[in-house]
Design an enzyme around this catalytic site. Structure first.
Site, PDB file in Angstrom:
ATOM      1  N   LYS A  14       0.821  -1.219   0.000  1.00 23.87           N
ATOM      2  CA  LYS A  14       0.000   0.000   0.000  1.00 23.87           C
ATOM      3  C   LYS A  14       0.850   1.263   0.000  1.00 23.87           C
ATOM      4  O   LYS A  14       0.575   2.177  -0.756  1.00 23.87           O
ATOM      5  CB  LYS A  14      -0.898   0.051   1.251  1.00 23.87           C
ATOM      6  CG  LYS A  14      -1.920  -1.046   1.363  1.00 23.87           C
ATOM      7  CD  LYS A  14      -2.865  -0.784   2.533  1.00 23.87           C
ATOM      8  CE  LYS A  14      -2.207  -0.770   3.904  1.00 23.87           C
ATOM      9  NZ  LYS A  14      -1.680  -2.072   4.352  1.00 23.87           N
ATOM     10  N   ARG A  89      -9.137   1.431   9.251  1.00 27.09           N
ATOM     11  CA  ARG A  89      -8.818   0.049   9.608  1.00 27.09           C
ATOM     12  C   ARG A  89      -9.929  -0.588  10.422  1.00 27.09           C
ATOM     13  O   ARG A  89      -9.828  -1.771  10.755  1.00 27.09           O
ATOM     14  CB  ARG A  89      -7.537   0.007  10.429  1.00 27.09           C
ATOM     15  CG  ARG A  89      -6.252  -0.232   9.598  1.00 27.09           C
ATOM     16  CD  ARG A  89      -5.098  -0.132  10.565  1.00 27.09           C
ATOM     17  NE  ARG A  89      -3.915  -0.855  10.230  1.00 27.09           N
ATOM     18  CZ  ARG A  89      -2.834  -0.345   9.642  1.00 27.09           C
ATOM     19  NH1 ARG A  89      -2.820   0.884   9.222  1.00 27.09           N
ATOM     20  NH2 ARG A  89      -1.764  -1.081   9.465  1.00 27.09           N
ATOM     21  N   ARG A 128      11.498  -6.711   4.620  1.00 28.17           N
ATOM     22  CA  ARG A 128      11.474  -5.286   4.965  1.00 28.17           C
ATOM     23  C   ARG A 128      12.127  -5.061   6.329  1.00 28.17           C
ATOM     24  O   ARG A 128      12.777  -4.046   6.562  1.00 28.17           O
ATOM     25  CB  ARG A 128      10.024  -4.782   4.980  1.00 28.17           C
ATOM     26  CG  ARG A 128       9.930  -3.297   5.216  1.00 28.17           C
ATOM     27  CD  ARG A 128       8.520  -2.791   5.008  1.00 28.17           C
ATOM     28  NE  ARG A 128       7.692  -3.023   6.169  1.00 28.17           N
ATOM     29  CZ  ARG A 128       6.385  -2.773   6.213  1.00 28.17           C
ATOM     30  NH1 ARG A 128       5.758  -2.310   5.153  1.00 28.17           N
ATOM     31  NH2 ARG A 128       5.693  -2.984   7.299  1.00 28.17           N
ATOM     32  N   ARG A 134      12.155  -1.657  10.828  1.00 28.26           N
ATOM     33  CA  ARG A 134      11.006  -1.128  11.576  1.00 28.26           C
ATOM     34  C   ARG A 134      10.814  -1.930  12.851  1.00 28.26           C
ATOM     35  O   ARG A 134      10.907  -3.148  12.835  1.00 28.26           O
ATOM     36  CB  ARG A 134       9.738  -1.251  10.714  1.00 28.26           C
ATOM     37  CG  ARG A 134       9.317   0.067  10.125  1.00 28.26           C
ATOM     38  CD  ARG A 134       8.146  -0.083   9.210  1.00 28.26           C
ATOM     39  NE  ARG A 134       6.936  -0.538   9.852  1.00 28.26           N
ATOM     40  CZ  ARG A 134       5.736  -0.432   9.285  1.00 28.26           C
ATOM     41  NH1 ARG A 134       5.610   0.136   8.103  1.00 28.26           N
ATOM     42  NH2 ARG A 134       4.673  -0.887   9.898  1.00 28.26           N
ATOM     43  N   ARG A 145       0.126  -8.685  13.491  1.00 33.61           N
ATOM     44  CA  ARG A 145      -0.504  -7.672  12.639  1.00 33.61           C
ATOM     45  C   ARG A 145      -1.389  -8.301  11.578  1.00 33.61           C
ATOM     46  O   ARG A 145      -2.428  -7.745  11.204  1.00 33.61           O
ATOM     47  CB  ARG A 145       0.571  -6.751  12.024  1.00 33.61           C
ATOM     48  CG  ARG A 145       1.058  -5.738  13.054  1.00 33.61           C
ATOM     49  CD  ARG A 145       2.401  -5.141  12.703  1.00 33.61           C
ATOM     50  NE  ARG A 145       2.370  -4.417  11.473  1.00 33.61           N
ATOM     51  CZ  ARG A 145       3.362  -4.426  10.594  1.00 33.61           C
ATOM     52  NH1 ARG A 145       4.455  -5.119  10.818  1.00 33.61           N
ATOM     53  NH2 ARG A 145       3.255  -3.737   9.495  1.00 33.61           N
TER      54      ARG A 145
HETATM   55  P1  AMP Z   1       1.154   0.752   8.920  1.00 39.85           P
HETATM   56  O1  AMP Z   1       2.417   1.449   8.586  1.00 39.85           O
HETATM   57  O2  AMP Z   1      -0.041   1.274   8.144  1.00 39.85           O
HETATM   58  O3  AMP Z   1       1.261  -0.751   8.834  1.00 39.85           O
HETATM   59  O4  AMP Z   1       0.819   1.090  10.445  1.00 39.85           O
HETATM   60  C1  AMP Z   1       1.721   0.720  11.486  1.00 39.85           C
HETATM   61  C2  AMP Z   1       0.971   0.637  12.809  1.00 39.85           C
HETATM   62  O5  AMP Z   1       0.393   1.907  13.127  1.00 39.85           O
HETATM   63  C3  AMP Z   1      -0.202  -0.333  12.826  1.00 39.85           C
HETATM   64  O6  AMP Z   1       0.207  -1.673  13.080  1.00 39.85           O
HETATM   65  C4  AMP Z   1      -1.039   0.247  13.959  1.00 39.85           C
HETATM   66  O7  AMP Z   1      -0.493  -0.062  15.220  1.00 39.85           O
HETATM   67  C5  AMP Z   1      -0.878   1.751  13.747  1.00 39.85           C
HETATM   68  N1  AMP Z   1      -1.922   2.278  12.824  1.00 39.85           N
HETATM   69  C6  AMP Z   1      -1.736   2.823  11.583  1.00 39.85           C
HETATM   70  N2  AMP Z   1      -2.902   3.183  11.035  1.00 39.85           N
HETATM   71  C7  AMP Z   1      -3.862   2.844  11.924  1.00 39.85           C
HETATM   72  C8  AMP Z   1      -5.277   2.930  11.939  1.00 39.85           C
HETATM   73  N3  AMP Z   1      -5.956   3.431  10.884  1.00 39.85           N
HETATM   74  N4  AMP Z   1      -5.934   2.483  13.039  1.00 39.85           N
HETATM   75  C9  AMP Z   1      -5.279   1.990  14.108  1.00 39.85           C
HETATM   76  N5  AMP Z   1      -3.946   1.863  14.171  1.00 39.85           N
HETATM   77  C10 AMP Z   1      -3.224   2.287  13.101  1.00 39.85           C
END
Ligand code: AMP
Length: 191
Positions: A14, A89, A128, A134, A145
């Site tokens: 994404k 989400r 990654r 990360r 996740r």
């Molecule tokens: P991502 O980079 O989109 O995978 O986001 C990394 C982490 O940030 C996720 O595993 C969540 O802990 C938090 N996070 C990001 N976006 C959201 C969201 N829309 N709702 C809740 N937690 C989020």
């Protein structure tokens, strides 16, 4: 305005594709993961609050996410559209996004779901972890996740299918091949 949601499990690509779409269609890319990681890096009050949640692979509360989105959207009224990456989400987040956009006379043009099998996702995320380091990319957290995605986020697919906005794109191939498929979905929306 063209407002797009790029949807998919962690590791679907994404972030990469949202950045390319934002550039190609002159949209503002909103990655909630990037926003939260920046807060953590800058050690803000919000960053300190969410770090342990993110490191465990769980979702940050809807309340916090909705507030972040509201603040970004209201600060950028001049843009040609948004591409949402990693948001919504949960169903409450999706409802809140609808309300925020419709308050400005706007709507979502399409929800594009990147479809990738779980084994491939885990393989990509482990790579990654080596490349980017990360803190939520350890194998245990990666699996957590995926589980959080399956239980809390995936139900949104049905939610958007019912609205007729959902477009499914197979997310395997080179970055350029997948991008081309995404453009084929987005181009007709411009008309
Ligand atoms: P991502 O980079 O989109 O995978 O986001 C990394 C982490 O940030 C996720 O595993 C969540 O802990 C938090 N996070 C990001 N976006 C959201 C969201 N829309 N709702 C809740 N937690 C989020």
């Amino acid at each position: 305005m063209i407002n797009l949601i790029l949807f998919g499990p962690p590791g679907a690509g994404k972030g990469t594709q949202a950045a390319k779409l934002a550039e190609a269609y002159d949209l503002m890319h909103i990655s909630t993961g990037d926003i939260l990681r920046k807060e953590i890096a800058e050690q803000t009050a919000l960053g300190l609050k969410v770090k342990s949640i993110i490191d465990r692979g769980e979702l940050v509360s809807d309340e916090i996410l909705i507030e972040i989105l509201h603040s970004v959207i209201t600060k950028h009224k001049e843009v040609k559209g948004f591409i949402f990456d990693g948001f919504p989400r949960t169903i409450p987040q999706a409802d809140a996004l609808d309300r925020m956009l419709s308050g400005d006379g706007q709507m979502i043009a399409a929800v594009i779901s990147l479809e990738v099998r779980e084994e491939e996702l885990i393989r990509r995320l482990l790579n990654r972890a080596i490349e980017l380091g990360r803190s939520d990319d350890t194998e245990e957290v990666i699996r957590k996740r995926q589980e959080v995605y399956a239980t809390q986020t995936k139900p949104l697919l049905d939610y958007y299918r019912k609205t007729g906005l959902l477009r499914e794109v197979y997310g395997i191939g080179t970055i350029a091949q997948i991008f081309e498929k995404l453009c084929a979905v987005v181009d007709p929306l411009k008309k």
